[in-house]
Design an enzyme around this catalytic site. Structure first.
Site, PDB file in Angstrom:
ATOM      1  N   GLY A  13      -2.675  -8.932  66.470  1.00 23.52           N
ATOM      2  CA  GLY A  13      -3.017  -8.846  65.051  1.00 23.52           C
ATOM      3  C   GLY A  13      -2.410  -9.975  64.243  1.00 23.52           C
ATOM      4  O   GLY A  13      -2.037 -11.030  64.770  1.00 23.52           O
ATOM      5  N   CYS A 127       9.931  -5.768  57.796  1.00 25.12           N
ATOM      6  CA  CYS A 127       9.827  -6.953  56.933  1.00 25.12           C
ATOM      7  C   CYS A 127      10.700  -6.774  55.694  1.00 25.12           C
ATOM      8  O   CYS A 127      11.414  -7.691  55.278  1.00 25.12           O
ATOM      9  CB  CYS A 127       8.380  -7.216  56.554  1.00 25.12           C
ATOM     10  SG  CYS A 127       7.561  -5.872  55.670  1.00 25.12           S
ATOM     11  N   ALA A 159      -1.073  -6.255  54.200  1.00 25.62           N
ATOM     12  CA  ALA A 159      -0.737  -5.071  55.004  1.00 25.62           C
ATOM     13  C   ALA A 159      -1.944  -4.651  55.831  1.00 25.62           C
ATOM     14  O   ALA A 159      -2.885  -4.056  55.314  1.00 25.62           O
ATOM     15  CB  ALA A 159      -0.286  -3.931  54.095  1.00 25.62           C
ATOM     16  N   GLY A 160      -1.904  -4.979  57.106  1.00 23.24           N
ATOM     17  CA  GLY A 160      -2.986  -4.605  58.010  1.00 23.24           C
ATOM     18  C   GLY A 160      -2.849  -3.166  58.459  1.00 23.24           C
ATOM     19  O   GLY A 160      -1.957  -2.430  58.010  1.00 23.24           O
ATOM     20  N   THR A 163       0.714  -2.143  59.768  1.00 22.96           N
ATOM     21  CA  THR A 163       1.707  -1.934  58.705  1.00 22.96           C
ATOM     22  C   THR A 163       1.496  -0.586  58.034  1.00 22.96           C
ATOM     23  O   THR A 163       2.440   0.176  57.793  1.00 22.96           O
ATOM     24  CB  THR A 163       1.612  -3.061  57.660  1.00 22.96           C
ATOM     25  OG1 THR A 163       1.849  -4.316  58.303  1.00 22.96           O
ATOM     26  CG2 THR A 163       2.613  -2.877  56.545  1.00 22.96           C
ATOM     27  N   ASN A 277       6.159 -11.301  53.478  1.00 19.72           N
ATOM     28  CA  ASN A 277       6.691 -10.132  54.175  1.00 19.72           C
ATOM     29  C   ASN A 277       6.453 -10.229  55.676  1.00 19.72           C
ATOM     30  O   ASN A 277       7.295  -9.814  56.477  1.00 19.72           O
ATOM     31  CB  ASN A 277       6.074  -8.843  53.629  1.00 19.72           C
ATOM     32  CG  ASN A 277       4.567  -8.892  53.534  1.00 19.72           C
ATOM     33  OD1 ASN A 277       3.998  -9.816  52.938  1.00 19.72           O
ATOM     34  ND2 ASN A 277       3.894  -7.906  54.104  1.00 19.72           N
TER      35      ASN A 277
END
Length: 306
Positions: A13, A127, A159-160, A163, A277
């Site tokens: 990712g 992070c 933020a994937g 996260t 982050n």
């Protein structure tokens, strides 16, 4: 190369792909494999173009190879790493965990980098932890910190799914790190996903309760020294203004408080600069991996000379 440690990246990712670019520049680490579970992953495609061996068949495929990596950097999710960690240990592979699994000891480079260089598995905390725990540590090495609270505000766009899936673990792992690594007696962590467009750069606020007669100048100098240390591996890490000292009030729970404001701009290797982050996570992981490699190679050289 004999003077580099071979590396596999597990996960394909955003974080893994950004990490790949940092590892490719390393003088101590050689990324050779990237492992994922999605055959259509952009991360795997980029890794292939850059000459890495890739597979979408996960850790099973990696551990079945005739040649195993010296080191694994895992950026999947907490539950995935918890399942894989014993298998890495059994295979003799050092693991650097970028999930909040916290299987091994947490490492924040300015605070405890050298304490765990021989650990088989180290955890990069979170992070928010990488951005804020150095500031708690900077204060606690000067005065007692009965309570510390950190608020990490990151762009929602950065933020994937990984996260977001780890939000609960994020708060627990970061809070624990504020205490165990930062040195606060009690700690709290809050994360905010900021939906603003255009995306906002990562910003963090760190509140530390301090004694009434604390030496403000010494605390300020310690904070600036630690900021400079973080900047050696994250150049975009900076204080937004001077540390702020406040007298007790209803708002701060009746404590004398120092508040530190930082922002983190990413290097823009793969992720946009606002995603500081994620950048601080990959930069810190690379720093830790390089120090482990240096230590290991030095020990090997010393053994050979003996």
């Amino acid at each position: 190369m004999a003077d580099k440690k071979s590396v596999a990246i597990v996960g394909s990712g955003n974080i893994s792909t950004d990490l790949l670019y940092k590892l490719l520049r390393s003088e101590w680490l050689e990324p050779r494999w990237m492992i994922g579970i999605d055959p259509e992953s952009e991360g795997l495609a980029r890794a292939r173009k850059l000459g890495l061996e890739t597979s979408h068949e996960g850790v099973d495929w990696l551990l079945a190879q005739s040649e195993l990596p010296d080191m694994v950097f895992e950026a999947t999710s907490a539950y995935v790493h918890k399942a894989a960690a014993p298998r890495y240990a059994e295979a003799g592979i050092r693991a650097i965990d970028l999930t909040p699994a916290a299987v091994g000891p947490g490492v924040i480079p300015p605070a405890n980098l050298r304490a765990h260089l021989d650990a088989p598995n180290v955890n990069m905390v979170t992070c928010g932890g990488q951005a804020t725990i150095p500031m708690v540590y900077a204060v606690s090495r000067v005065v007692e910190v009965p309570y510390a609270e950190i608020v990490a505000s990151v762009s929602s766009a950065s933020a994937g799914p990984g996260t977001r899936a780890n939000i609960d673990e994020f708060t627990k792992t970061t809070s624990a790190g504020v205490q165990n690594i930062g040195g606060a007696q009690r700690g709290k962590a809050i994360i905010i996903l900021n939906p603003a467009e255009p995306p906002m750069i990562m910003r963090d606020t760190i509140f530390c309760a301090i004694p009434e007669h604390a030496d403000h100048a010494a605390i300020t100098q310690s904070i600036k020294d630690v900021v400079a240390e973080v900047q050696t591996y994250v150049p975009g890490y900076r204080l937004l203004n001077e540390p702020q000292f406040d007298e007790p009030s209803v708002v701060n729970g009746g404590n004398h408080v120092v508040t530190v404001f930082v922002e983190v701009e990413g290097a823009g290797d793969y992720l946009p600069p606002y995603a500081g982050n994620l950048d601080i996570m990959t930069a810190a992981a690379t720093k830790v991996g390089e120090e482990i490699a240096k230590e290991s190679l030095a020990a090997t050289a010393g053994g050979a000379q003996a």
